[in-house]
Write a protein that holds these residues in place. Structure first.
Motif, PDB file in Angstrom:
ATOM      1  N   THR A  73      33.648  46.447  43.929  1.00 39.61           N
ATOM      2  CA  THR A  73      32.494  46.429  43.027  1.00 39.61           C
ATOM      3  C   THR A  73      31.848  45.048  43.035  1.00 39.61           C
ATOM      4  O   THR A  73      32.507  44.059  42.706  1.00 39.61           O
ATOM      5  N   PRO A  74      30.573  44.946  43.388  1.00 35.93           N
ATOM      6  CA  PRO A  74      29.902  43.635  43.336  1.00 35.93           C
ATOM      7  C   PRO A  74      29.688  43.223  41.881  1.00 35.93           C
ATOM      8  O   PRO A  74      29.320  44.039  41.034  1.00 35.93           O
ATOM      9  N   SER A  75      29.913  41.952  41.576  1.00 34.29           N
ATOM     10  CA  SER A  75      29.778  41.495  40.194  1.00 34.29           C
ATOM     11  C   SER A  75      29.465  40.000  40.162  1.00 34.29           C
ATOM     12  O   SER A  75      29.217  39.387  41.199  1.00 34.29           O
ATOM     13  N   ILE A  76      29.528  39.446  38.944  1.00 35.40           N
ATOM     14  CA  ILE A  76      29.224  38.029  38.711  1.00 35.40           C
ATOM     15  C   ILE A  76      30.398  37.411  37.958  1.00 35.40           C
ATOM     16  O   ILE A  76      30.923  38.005  37.007  1.00 35.40           O
ATOM     17  N   ASP A  77      30.804  36.225  38.363  1.00 30.50           N
ATOM     18  CA  ASP A  77      31.915  35.529  37.703  1.00 30.50           C
ATOM     19  C   ASP A  77      31.435  34.848  36.415  1.00 30.50           C
ATOM     20  O   ASP A  77      30.297  34.400  36.333  1.00 30.50           O
ATOM     21  N   VAL A  78      32.354  34.750  35.432  1.00 32.83           N
ATOM     22  CA  VAL A  78      31.992  34.144  34.149  1.00 32.83           C
ATOM     23  C   VAL A  78      32.895  32.957  33.795  1.00 32.83           C
ATOM     24  O   VAL A  78      32.870  32.475  32.665  1.00 32.83           O
ATOM     25  N   MET A  79      33.690  32.479  34.748  1.00 31.94           N
ATOM     26  CA  MET A  79      34.619  31.394  34.435  1.00 31.94           C
ATOM     27  C   MET A  79      33.921  30.042  34.253  1.00 31.94           C
ATOM     28  O   MET A  79      34.475  29.119  33.689  1.00 31.94           O
ATOM     29  N   ASP A  80      32.705  29.923  34.785  1.00 25.68           N
ATOM     30  CA  ASP A  80      31.882  28.740  34.540  1.00 25.68           C
ATOM     31  C   ASP A  80      30.428  29.175  34.559  1.00 25.68           C
ATOM     32  O   ASP A  80      30.140  30.376  34.568  1.00 25.68           O
ATOM     33  N   ALA A  81      29.512  28.222  34.553  1.00 27.66           N
ATOM     34  CA  ALA A  81      28.087  28.564  34.452  1.00 27.66           C
ATOM     35  C   ALA A  81      27.401  28.679  35.809  1.00 27.66           C
ATOM     36  O   ALA A  81      26.177  28.855  35.866  1.00 27.66           O
ATOM     37  N   VAL A  82      28.154  28.586  36.890  1.00 29.31           N
ATOM     38  CA  VAL A  82      27.550  28.651  38.231  1.00 29.31           C
ATOM     39  C   VAL A  82      27.050  30.059  38.546  1.00 29.31           C
ATOM     40  O   VAL A  82      26.064  30.238  39.257  1.00 29.31           O
ATOM     41  N   GLY A  83      27.719  31.079  38.024  1.00 30.94           N
ATOM     42  CA  GLY A  83      27.319  32.454  38.318  1.00 30.94           C
ATOM     43  C   GLY A  83      27.733  32.883  39.707  1.00 30.94           C
ATOM     44  O   GLY A  83      26.978  33.570  40.413  1.00 30.94           O
ATOM     45  N   THR A  84      28.943  32.499  40.109  1.00 31.90           N
ATOM     46  CA  THR A  84      29.455  32.839  41.436  1.00 31.90           C
ATOM     47  C   THR A  84      29.368  34.339  41.678  1.00 31.90           C
ATOM     48  O   THR A  84      29.787  35.139  40.846  1.00 31.90           O
ATOM     49  N   ASN A  85      28.810  34.719  42.820  1.00 33.59           N
ATOM     50  CA  ASN A  85      28.746  36.129  43.203  1.00 33.59           C
ATOM     51  C   ASN A  85      30.103  36.557  43.733  1.00 33.59           C
ATOM     52  O   ASN A  85      30.615  35.960  44.688  1.00 33.59           O
ATOM     53  N   ILE A  86      30.693  37.584  43.122  1.00 29.95           N
ATOM     54  CA  ILE A  86      32.038  38.001  43.493  1.00 29.95           C
ATOM     55  C   ILE A  86      32.083  39.497  43.761  1.00 29.95           C
ATOM     56  O   ILE A  86      31.154  40.244  43.421  1.00 29.95           O
ATOM     57  N   ARG A  87      33.182  39.908  44.369  1.00 32.96           N
ATOM     58  CA  ARG A  87      33.496  41.321  44.545  1.00 32.96           C
ATOM     59  C   ARG A  87      34.817  41.591  43.837  1.00 32.96           C
ATOM     60  O   ARG A  87      35.810  40.905  44.101  1.00 32.96           O
ATOM     61  N   LEU A  88      34.817  42.541  42.941  1.00 31.00           N
ATOM     62  CA  LEU A  88      36.030  42.900  42.216  1.00 31.00           C
ATOM     63  C   LEU A  88      36.708  44.053  42.932  1.00 31.00           C
ATOM     64  O   LEU A  88      36.098  45.108  43.142  1.00 31.00           O
ATOM     65  N   ASP A  89      37.948  43.847  43.338  1.00 26.41           N
ATOM     66  CA  ASP A  89      38.723  44.880  44.005  1.00 26.41           C
ATOM     67  C   ASP A  89      39.695  45.475  42.998  1.00 26.41           C
ATOM     68  O   ASP A  89      40.567  44.776  42.474  1.00 26.41           O
ATOM     69  N   SER A  90      39.550  46.768  42.709  1.00 21.86           N
ATOM     70  CA  SER A  90      40.350  47.399  41.676  1.00 21.86           C
ATOM     71  C   SER A  90      41.042  48.645  42.203  1.00 21.86           C
ATOM     72  O   SER A  90      40.610  49.261  43.180  1.00 21.86           O
ATOM     73  N   ARG A  91      42.127  48.991  41.537  1.00 16.51           N
ATOM     74  CA  ARG A  91      42.840  50.239  41.832  1.00 16.51           C
ATOM     75  C   ARG A  91      43.218  50.855  40.489  1.00 16.51           C
ATOM     76  O   ARG A  91      43.868  50.211  39.666  1.00 16.51           O
ATOM     77  N   GLY A  92      42.777  52.093  40.280  1.00 19.48           N
ATOM     78  CA  GLY A  92      43.006  52.688  38.975  1.00 19.48           C
ATOM     79  C   GLY A  92      42.215  51.952  37.914  1.00 19.48           C
ATOM     80  O   GLY A  92      41.008  51.739  38.041  1.00 19.48           O
ATOM     81  N   ARG A  93      42.902  51.485  36.878  1.00 16.50           N
ATOM     82  CA  ARG A  93      42.224  50.788  35.776  1.00 16.50           C
ATOM     83  C   ARG A  93      42.506  49.297  35.791  1.00 16.50           C
ATOM     84  O   ARG A  93      42.275  48.606  34.797  1.00 16.50           O
TER      85      ARG A  93
END
Length: 675
Positions: free
Chosen positions: A219-239
């Protein structure tokens, strides 16, 4: 532009391009292990061999060969095919046959290229050599027998991360990649070497043996750990989200991500709030139903004496829904600077990173005021590193001395220095064609410093037109919270900061994931915490409404340069937790102030109607307007981040981040079980 011929196709290539780049422009796939677009050329894996005329009648490494006029390049000749097969044979001589237990399996360059360019059988009959494992810290797992000495990790550490802690020892067959003293790599970007490694020599230690890539939903998303707004991909399985990896965005994060971005995700499953809680008469929080929690809030009868405090990880939709509810109740007590900052926000351009993240690379003189950029925004620090290494930029800094990974001339730690810069710094800013000033969170906490920095912008003409007609604005404020710029656009700022709200003693206050507030100042306020982790805010609350983390909802975030970006829901929230904007929509019915939207699309439409810039992704245009502010600043500056790995509720719940903190920040020795 030189003309070359690639497999019979004639084309023009940019001056300075390599033969490998020319082949790619022609649509030809060139195998490689050591070559990487963002690193210097090593030319040591020899997998990218091609045949070039005129030239010696032998295969040549295309990554290190300049493309010149009249070259005839062959990528598909029999000579090239045999040469690549031979190189692959040598690379596999000592490589262990452990693909079934290697975490790189399924996304391994060596696997893919061995299938595409290898012989299909081995002629090697000698014993394979083995290499002892190396310790690189809590993030990177090593199996160095797999290493093919491409040196990507070495070049990344030196050229991007700015540390010289990874290198090669030995020669020939005895060459080994190591962190020298085999201590943990002291870098907040060390996890990127896992993505760079083309084999399974460097893999992710927290993710070891968790999943295969084909099992994961991406899932393409945005990181929130700082204010840079790093473009990330979240890899998930189940929940469960199992990992976060960077996506390529040259304007924001290139293809890098900080260790916090990558490895704080295990905190998403710990200390979660999955049901509402209400504090009883004995002062203890007790589980409750949504109806009971809403009834407890309605019983306050706050009238218009209600406030909303936004935390660092809050999305714009949540802040807008809370603002809309407060507006219907007759209140405008909104604040997002939960730690007490109260800088002027009448002009958003005066609190924006105006040069842009990518643009700071072009600066030729940079003055950093009160910012440990390496911890506050690691991926902005890599850009400054690039400006220094490639462009020869001069960097001056005011604040406590720290290692920013590049050469800095420290001017002291007195805010009064801004009024009269030392001659060398003043002359450098005056002579620079593209000067820049970066004001950090530590500086914004000093009274008058914001105005003093804006006066510097006027004095040295930081906003100018360059010789080629391009606009340049070198005045930058470096925020640290993912919600900050979005909150400022939505009006989450009181003239006197959170102290103004505390002084008005609201009867009811909503804390939107706000955990860094001094809750003692709200002792007589009925506190409602809307968030996803049982952190400081939940402990202080009278009612807890369980919300969704950034991985569990669609949300809009604005990064420090004013770039509006959208995060996408990857998994569902646990238990009875709900999306935060929907919580306020449901609560508005109970309070008798129904909000005019029933779904996310309608919420976004209403938000965009009020703040048009939030309606579409891309850079918001704030123009340039420098307000006249007090310019007298004095006193010492203190950096706001004391521990890079524990800056928010998700990090504090993460086992990996706590290990990193204990080992890398506090120097504790971490013992590992024998395998």
């Amino acid at each position: 532009m030189p003309k070359v011929t690639v497999d019979g196709l004639e084309l023009e290539v940019p001056a300075g391009a390599t033969v490998l780049q020319a082949c790619e422009l022609a649509g030809k796939e060139i195998p490689r292990f050591c070559y990487h677009e963002r690193l210097s050329i090593a030319g040591n894996c020899r997998m990218c061999l091609v045949e070039v005329k005129p030239g010696p009648p032998k295969p040549q490494a295309s990554c290190a060969l300049p493309a010149t006029e009249g070259q005839e390049i062959r990528t598909d000749s029999q000579m090239v095919k045999k040469a690549r097969e031979g190189v692959m044979e040598f690379l596999l001589i000592n490589h262990p046959l452990d693909c079934p237990i290697c975490d790189q399996g399924g996304e391994c360059d060596l696997q893919d290229q061995a299938m595409a360019y290898g012989r299909g059988s081995s002629r090697y009959e000698e014993n394979k050599r083995a290499v002892t494992e190396k310790y690189m810290g809590p993030i990177v797992k090593t199996v160095m027998t797999r290493c093919i000495q491409c040196t990507r990790c070495v070049r990344f550490a030196e050229e991007v991360a700015g540390i010289e802690e990874i290198g090669a020892i030995g020669r020939g067959e005895n060459m080994q990649i190591t962190s020298y003293l085999e201590h943990a790599v002291q870098s907040e970007l060390s996890g990127n070497v896992v993505d760079l490694c083309p084999v399974g020599a460097l893999t992710s230690k927290p993710y070891a043996f968790e999943a295969r890539p084909w099992e994961l939903k991406k899932t393409p998303s945005i990181d929130v750990m700082d204010a840079v707004g790093t473009n990330i991909r979240l890899d998930s399985r189940g929940r469960a989200v199992l990992r976060a990896v960077p996506r390529i965005n040259d304007d924001v994060n290139e293809e890098w991500a900080s260790d916090k971005t990558r490895h704080a995700v295990d905190g998403l499953t710990h200390r979660r709030l999955d049901k509402p809680f209400v504090r009883d008469a004995k002062g203890k929080l007790q589980p409750a139903s949504w109806q009971e929690a809403f009834a407890a809030i309605a019983a306050v009868n706050a009238g218009s004496s209600v406030a909303a405090i936004a935390g660092d990880l809050t999305d714009c939709e949540t802040m807008y829904a809370a603002k809309a509810l407060l507006a219907k109740m007759g209140s405008a007590m909104l604040e997002g600077r939960q730690t007490g900052l109260s800088y002027d926000t009448t002009s958003l351009s005066a609190v924006n990173f105006n040069t842009s993240i990518a643009g700071i690379e072009d600066a030729d003189c940079i003055l950093i005021i009160g910012s440990n950029v390496r911890w506050e925004a690691p991926l902005v620090n890599t850009r400054i590193q690039k400006a220094v290494r490639r462009g020869g930029a001069k960097v001056f800094a005011i604040g406590p001395e720290t290692d920013l990974s590049y050469k800095v001339e420290w001017l002291g730690n007195d805010a009064a220095k801004i009024a009269k810069l030392p001659k060398e710094a003043a002359d450098a800013l005056k002579a620079a064609k593209r000067p820049a000033v970066i004001v950090g969170g530590g500086a914004l906490a000093v009274d008058g410093l914001h105005g003093a920095a804006l006066k510097l912008a006027e004095k040295y003409n930081l906003a100018r037109t360059l010789g080629d007609g391009r606009a340049w604005n070198g005045f930058n404020v470096l925020h640290m919270a993912a919600s900050r710029m979005g909150g400022l656009m939505l009006g989450y700022a009181q003239p006197g900061g959170i102290a103004d709200i505390a002084a008005k003693k609201p009867k009811l206050a909503f804390f939107l994931g706000a955990d860094e507030v001094d809750f003692s100042k709200f002792a007589k306020t009925f506190k409602v915490y809307v968030g996803h982790h049982g952190d400081k805010g939940a402990h202080a609350a009278d009612v807890i409404l369980p919300g969704s983390a950034y991985t569990e909802k669609d949300g809009t975030f604005v990064n420090l340069e004013g770039r509006v970006q959208r995060a996408t829901k990857a998994v569902f929230a646990p238990g009875d937790a709900r999306e935060d904007w929907a919580i306020f929509r449901a609560l508005s019915d109970v309070l008798g102030h129904k909000l005019p939207f029933d779904n996310l699309i309608a919420c976004r439409a209403a938000m965009a109607a009020e703040v048009p810039a939030l309606g579409a992704e891309g850079l918001a245009d704030y123009g340039w307007n420098a307000p006249k502010l007090p310019t007298t600043a004095k006193g010492e500056i203190a950096y706001p981040i004391k521990d890079f790995y524990l800056t928010n509720a998700i990090c504090r719940a993460s086992e990996t981040m706590n290990i990193c903190s204990r080992e890398l920040i506090h120097g504790e020795e971490m013992l590992e079980a024998a395998e």
